[in-house]
Design an enzyme around this catalytic site. Structure first.
Site, mmCIF file in Angstrom:
data_model
loop_
_atom_site.group_PDB
_atom_site.id
_atom_site.type_symbol
_atom_site.label_atom_id
_atom_site.label_comp_id
_atom_site.label_asym_id
_atom_site.label_seq_id
_atom_site.Cartn_x
_atom_site.Cartn_y
_atom_site.Cartn_z
ATOM 1 N N ILE A 158 0.625 -6.149 18.796
ATOM 2 C CA ILE A 158 1.500 -5.542 19.800
ATOM 3 C C ILE A 158 0.687 -5.126 21.018
ATOM 4 O O ILE A 158 1.073 -5.392 22.163
ATOM 5 C CB ILE A 158 2.244 -4.328 19.206
ATOM 6 C CG1 ILE A 158 3.256 -4.788 18.157
ATOM 7 C CG2 ILE A 158 2.945 -3.534 20.311
ATOM 8 C CD1 ILE A 158 3.880 -3.652 17.378
ATOM 9 N N ARG A 227 4.049 5.069 16.122
ATOM 10 C CA ARG A 227 4.826 5.919 15.224
ATOM 11 C C ARG A 227 4.864 7.295 15.872
ATOM 12 O O ARG A 227 3.981 7.669 16.639
ATOM 13 C CB ARG A 227 4.196 6.003 13.832
ATOM 14 C CG ARG A 227 4.401 4.773 12.971
ATOM 15 C CD ARG A 227 5.861 4.611 12.562
ATOM 16 N NE ARG A 227 6.061 3.522 11.613
ATOM 17 C CZ ARG A 227 6.335 2.277 11.965
ATOM 18 N NH1 ARG A 227 6.388 1.955 13.259
ATOM 19 N NH2 ARG A 227 6.546 1.359 11.052
ATOM 20 N N ASP A 245 10.117 5.306 21.678
ATOM 21 C CA ASP A 245 10.972 4.567 20.746
ATOM 22 C C ASP A 245 10.862 5.122 19.334
ATOM 23 O O ASP A 245 11.644 4.771 18.470
ATOM 24 C CB ASP A 245 10.581 3.085 20.751
ATOM 25 C CG ASP A 245 11.482 2.239 19.862
ATOM 26 O OD1 ASP A 245 12.718 2.306 20.039
ATOM 27 O OD2 ASP A 245 10.958 1.523 18.979
ATOM 28 N N GLU A 250 12.953 11.141 12.348
ATOM 29 C CA GLU A 250 13.969 10.163 12.723
ATOM 30 C C GLU A 250 15.105 10.199 11.707
ATOM 31 O O GLU A 250 14.847 10.226 10.503
ATOM 32 C CB GLU A 250 13.356 8.755 12.778
ATOM 33 C CG GLU A 250 12.282 8.609 13.840
ATOM 34 C CD GLU A 250 11.697 7.206 13.936
ATOM 35 O OE1 GLU A 250 12.162 6.316 13.185
ATOM 36 O OE2 GLU A 250 10.805 6.978 14.764
ATOM 37 N N HIS A 269 14.172 3.779 17.727
ATOM 38 C CA HIS A 269 13.256 2.934 16.946
ATOM 39 C C HIS A 269 13.784 1.500 16.877
ATOM 40 O O HIS A 269 13.869 0.899 15.798
ATOM 41 C CB HIS A 269 13.082 3.503 15.537
ATOM 42 C CG HIS A 269 11.787 3.085 14.901
ATOM 43 N ND1 HIS A 269 11.116 3.854 13.968
ATOM 44 C CD2 HIS A 269 11.030 1.967 15.039
ATOM 45 C CE1 HIS A 269 10.026 3.232 13.566
ATOM 46 N NE2 HIS A 269 9.953 2.066 14.206
#
Length: 312
Positions: A158, A227, A245, A250, A269
């Protein structure tokens, strides 16, 4: 040969999972825990030979769970993150844990770029103003991304894909990672001097709280696609914007301070959730399951165990 017992932990219908794994149907039997809780997981692990992990992180294989799975030979996590699993306990038990590294790199990197552009060009504020009957053409003051310095925390698929995209927009990109590399910048320097800081590194005990927004320069942009625990969720008031994100908790609780901050772009997310990334994920999972069943080495093992799966 007797079919392998595959325990599926994702919160998805079993019929859907059976359709996805149809090419392996004659060699596996897929079951799910009797209940989506700790007791159900421990009960189901008694006969599990392969575990298809829970991408939500709700059901994890900690040390107690590993002990409850005497037949376990392989864990395939259908995500990049392996949060919650006890990598050491699995390795000591001789159980390789594999993730799906790289399948969402394009999707997440594109989100990081799009979110940064949305913040620098103030797209959300402009849209809200026009819908409200305002016309802040001379007061909005968006700025170009080209010419910015971008610091990326991480150097996985990424991070590298994000770097490629930002360089294409005329940015100067630098990196920091836990593995020392030539021409990388010290973390403190990268965070303190970059116009845009992107967190794209796995969460671990060593990376928790790694990025402190308070250390970033005024007016800079923070993007977190790693994260929630990698980036501290405070000290952002002086930033030019933050695109998040992922979060420590969460779903994000109602009334969370981040929801009240201006110049924040909050996302559920979803950066890596695209049809293209999902198809790559399915292909990676199927390839690894087939390799395990056929006695070939599996790919993307992250816990230091042998990539050769041995049936118990």
């Amino acid at each position: 040969m007797k079919p392998w017992n595959v325990l599926a932990l994702p919160a998805l219908p079993l019929e859907m999972l059976r359709n996805v794994t149809a090419p392996l149907a004659d060699r596996i039997t897929i079951t799910a825990p009797p209940s989506r809780d700790r007791a159900g997981l421990l009960q189901a692990l008694a006969d599990a030979e392969i575990v298809l992990g829970d991408y939500s992180g709700e059901l994890v294989l900690d040390a107690e769970a590993v002990k409850a799975a005497p037949k376990l030979a392989f864990v395939q996590q259908p995500s990049v993150g392996v949060d919650g699993h006890d990598l050491d306990a699995l390795r000591e038990a001789g159980v390789p844990l594999a993730n799906t590294a790289g399948v969402s790199a394009i999707s997440v990197a594109e989100w990081a770029l799009a979110a940064t552009l949305a913040l620098t060009r103030k797209l959300v504020q402009a849209d809200a103003a026009v819908r409200n009957g305002d016309w802040p053409q001379l007061t909005l003051q968006p700025r170009e991304l080209s010419g910015s310095t971008v610091g990326i925390v991480g150097y996985g698929p990424i991070a590298r894909e994000a770097g490629r995209l930002f360089e294409a927009f005329g940015c100067t990109v630098s990196y920091w990672s836990r593995t020392p590399r030539d021409h990388f910048r010290p973390l403190d320097e990268l965070v303190a001097t970059s116009d845009v800081v992107i967190a794209a590194i796995a969460l671990s005990d060593q990376t928790r709280g790694l990025v402190d927004p308070a250390a970033m320069k005024p007016g800079s942009i923070l993007v977190n696609v790693a994260r929630g625990g990698v980036v501290k969720e405070s000290g952002m008031e002086h930033l030019g914007g933050a695109a998040l994100d992922v979060f420590e908790t969460e779903p994000l609780p109602a009334g969370h301070p981040l929801t009240l901050m201006p110049n924040t772009l909050l996302s559920p997310h979803v950066a890596g959730v695209t049809p293209q990334a999902t198809m790559r994920l399915f292909a990676t999972v199927l390839d690894n399951l087939a390799a395990a069943l056929e006695g070939r080495p599996v790919s993307h093992v992250v816990n230091g165990a042998s990539s050769q799966v041995e049936r118990r």
